[in-house]
Design a protein around this motif. Structure first.
Motif, PDB file in Angstrom:
ATOM      1  N   ARG A  96       0.295   5.042   3.790  1.00 54.56           N
ATOM      2  CA  ARG A  96      -0.219   4.772   5.300  1.00 54.56           C
ATOM      3  C   ARG A  96       0.207   5.777   6.106  1.00 54.56           C
ATOM      4  O   ARG A  96       1.421   6.291   6.107  1.00 54.56           O
ATOM      5  CB  ARG A  96       0.477   3.477   5.359  1.00 54.56           C
ATOM      6  CG  ARG A  96       0.155   2.310   4.457  1.00 54.56           C
ATOM      7  CD  ARG A  96      -1.524   2.214   4.963  1.00 54.56           C
ATOM      8  NE  ARG A  96      -1.755   0.841   4.482  1.00 54.56           N
ATOM      9  CZ  ARG A  96      -3.099   0.352   3.976  1.00 54.56           C
ATOM     10  NH1 ARG A  96      -3.798   1.361   4.296  1.00 54.56           N
ATOM     11  NH2 ARG A  96      -3.376  -0.804   3.802  1.00 54.56           N
ATOM     12  N   GLN A 148       4.006   0.858   2.396  1.00 56.26           N
ATOM     13  CA  GLN A 148       3.884  -0.234   3.166  1.00 56.26           C
ATOM     14  C   GLN A 148       4.277  -1.430   2.252  1.00 56.26           C
ATOM     15  O   GLN A 148       3.848  -1.790   1.102  1.00 56.26           O
ATOM     16  CB  GLN A 148       2.226  -0.978   3.731  1.00 56.26           C
ATOM     17  CG  GLN A 148       2.115  -2.016   4.250  1.00 56.26           C
ATOM     18  CD  GLN A 148       0.754  -2.098   4.608  1.00 56.26           C
ATOM     19  OE1 GLN A 148       0.085  -1.287   4.596  1.00 56.26           O
ATOM     20  NE2 GLN A 148       0.288  -3.529   4.484  1.00 56.26           N
ATOM     21  N   PHE A 189       7.329  -0.870   6.689  1.00 54.53           N
ATOM     22  CA  PHE A 189       6.937   0.419   6.400  1.00 54.53           C
ATOM     23  C   PHE A 189       8.327   1.117   5.843  1.00 54.53           C
ATOM     24  O   PHE A 189       9.232   1.300   6.843  1.00 54.53           O
ATOM     25  CB  PHE A 189       6.428   1.185   7.325  1.00 54.53           C
ATOM     26  CG  PHE A 189       4.945   0.568   7.753  1.00 54.53           C
ATOM     27  CD1 PHE A 189       3.679   0.974   6.804  1.00 54.53           C
ATOM     28  CD2 PHE A 189       4.700  -0.390   8.706  1.00 54.53           C
ATOM     29  CE1 PHE A 189       2.501   0.659   7.346  1.00 54.53           C
ATOM     30  CE2 PHE A 189       3.630  -1.022   8.887  1.00 54.53           C
ATOM     31  CZ  PHE A 189       2.319  -0.614   8.228  1.00 54.53           C
ATOM     32  N   ALA A 248       0.775  -1.088   0.003  1.00 56.51           N
ATOM     33  CA  ALA A 248       0.021   0.022  -0.013  1.00 56.51           C
ATOM     34  C   ALA A 248       1.010   1.374  -0.028  1.00 56.51           C
ATOM     35  O   ALA A 248       2.160   1.136   0.345  1.00 56.51           O
ATOM     36  CB  ALA A 248      -1.023   0.048   1.313  1.00 56.51           C
TER      37      ALA A 248
END
Length: 474
Positions: free
Chosen positions: A194, A206, A246, A191
């Motif tokens: 985030r 992510q 992350f 993703a």
């Protein structure tokens, strides 16, 4: 010789088909060997030493419980290793991390938490030579630090564009997990954009790339061998890697690095508002078609938002044409603007869309929040919400920067207010999209509240404002 049966032929064809599919699938998998060979020389191991007072026994191991819920900065800079010191002499804490060289004259990027409070920083190159590094500058808000080592013609990484990164794209990390230099792990982008607890100014990437202690500060590459992020944090319940890591986008990191290099500090844009997420119930309460945008819960008097006409209860839908889907999108965008620049906002106010233009301010240093003191004796008002409220004193209004509002003096155990979590000391400034200037106004608005429909209420608790919603069944 007998002819093969048709069943045998089908079996052979099926086997050939499965083999061809396997070969195609294998051909589709990326080959990282060339990327690793070219990029590894510019990835470095970073070790630090910090002198500790002989009496500081409890400071050797960081407090894991105090960190944001199960988000950890790679286990507290890889768990500082403190040698036993029975003689009571001064001790040294050591930690380990990664970094990468961004210029051939020796500038190195890493995480701030890798080098924070270090008395000595050592950078080890791929040929195992070691150089002492100087901290040029660090920015705790983005967890980025810029180092400088003496050298010429050093190997460097290629810098990519994290904005162009796509979800599902292959990425690769190189670092020193647990001290194993130049370990390579790969995965995909899970993703983008985030937001993590207490991290308002970084739209994290992510990934499911395996990250462990010592990878912190290391580069995240795309398949073109370009750095697209700095590995920074993981999500874990066990203390180990659980498939969620992350990275700080390289665009954000380089903007910080350039400011640290030229100015010695980082300047960020600032609106002077407190915002919150727009839930389904809040969207219904404010007349929105769907939950989206950033709800303005508080406007700092004299701040950029106040001067630009932004009001409590406005829902910000876009900034400079960029949509605000989640409230966390706004700090990322505002923080990236230069103080003094103009910003165009689209907001919803009283169910209508409006356009505002304001001048972005400079993000100030964090200050202490103002708390509400005990409720003084004043005229009380009871109502069907199940609370007793009192007028705010002039001192409280001044301390909280309010022109009106009422403070809760008592919450009845069986009332609706208790069910939605209101407490004595909470200050109510708006109810059902109407400003509350007195206990009398509050009682009147409360009596006219609709049934079985989402109603919004703006509450200040310890100086922090937020909107909540509830429904009355009777």
């Amino acid at each position: 010789m007998s002819m093969p049966s048709w069943k045998s032929c089908l079996s052979v064809l099926a086997a050939l088909l499965m083999l061809s599919q396997a070969l195609v699938a294998r051909a589709d998998l990326p080959d990282f060997t060339e990327l690793v060979q070219e990029a590894s020389p510019a990835v470095v191991n970073i070790s630090t030493r910090q002198k500790l007072p002989a009496s500081t026994a409890s400071a050797q191991i960081p407090d894991l419980e105090g960190l944001p819920p199960i988000f950890r900065e790679f286990f507290e800079r890889s768990i500082p290793q403190v040698p036993r010191n029975p003689g009571g002499r001064q001790r040294e804490a050591q930690s380990l991390g990664s970094g990468f060289i961004i210029s051939d004259d020796g500038y190195v990027l890493t995480n701030n938490h890798v080098v924070a409070d270090a008395d000595e920083i050592i950078v080890r190159l791929s040929d195992r030579s070691e150089l002492e590094a100087k901290l040029v500058g660090a920015d705790p808000r983005t967890d980025v630090a810029l180092l400088k080592v003496e050298g010429k013609g050093l190997p460097t990484v290629k810098l990519g564009n994290s904005e162009a990164l796509k979800v599902g794209e292959w990425v690769l990390a190189i670092g020193s997990p647990f001290g194993f230099d130049h370990s390579v792990t790969a995965g995909i982008v899970s993703a983008k954009g985030r937001s993590l607890p207490n991290e308002s100014y970084v739209p994290f990437i992510q990934t499911d790339v395996a990250i462990n202690p010592g990878n912190s500060g290391g580069p995240l590459f795309n398949l073109d061998g370009e750095v697209v992020g700095i590995n920074s944090q993981i999500f874990t319940r066990s203390g180990g890697f659980m498939g969620l890591s992350f990275a700080i986008p390289i665009d954000v990191a380089m903007d910080v690095a350039n400011q640290l290099k030229s100015e010695g500090k980082v300047s960020r844009g600032w609106l002077g508002v407190v915002i919150q997420e727009v839930s389904k119930d809040l969207a219904e309460s404010f007349g929105l078609e769907k939950p989206a945008g950033a709800l303005v819960a508080q406007v700092l008097e004299g701040g950029p938002a106040d001067k630009g006409g932004l009001q409590v209860g406005d829902v910000i839908l876009s900034l400079n044409g960029r949509p605000i889907v989640m409230s966390a999108d706004l700090p990322h965008l505002v923080g990236g603007l230069k103080p003094g620049s103009k910003a165009d906002l689209e907001v919803v106010r009283d169910g209508e869309r409006r356009k505002l233009q304001l001048t972005i301010g400079a993000l100030p240093e964090e200050g202490d929040e103002v708390a509400v003191g005990k409720v003084p004796g004043a005229e009380r008002s009871s109502n069907r919400l199940g609370v007793k409220v009192a007028e705010l004193s002039d001192e409280q209004k001044k301390a909280l920067d309010l022109k009106g509002g009422v403070v809760i003096s008592e919450v009845l155990e069986s009332g609706p207010a208790a069910l939605i979590g209101l407490r004595p000391g909470d200050v109510i400034t708006h109810l059902n999209n109407q400003a509350i200037d007195s206990a009398k106004t509050f009682t009147k608005v409360a009596q006219d509240l609709p049934k079985n429909r989402s109603v919004s209420m703006r509450v200040l608790r310890q100086g922090r404002a937020s909107f909540i919603t509830f429904k009355l069944s009777e």
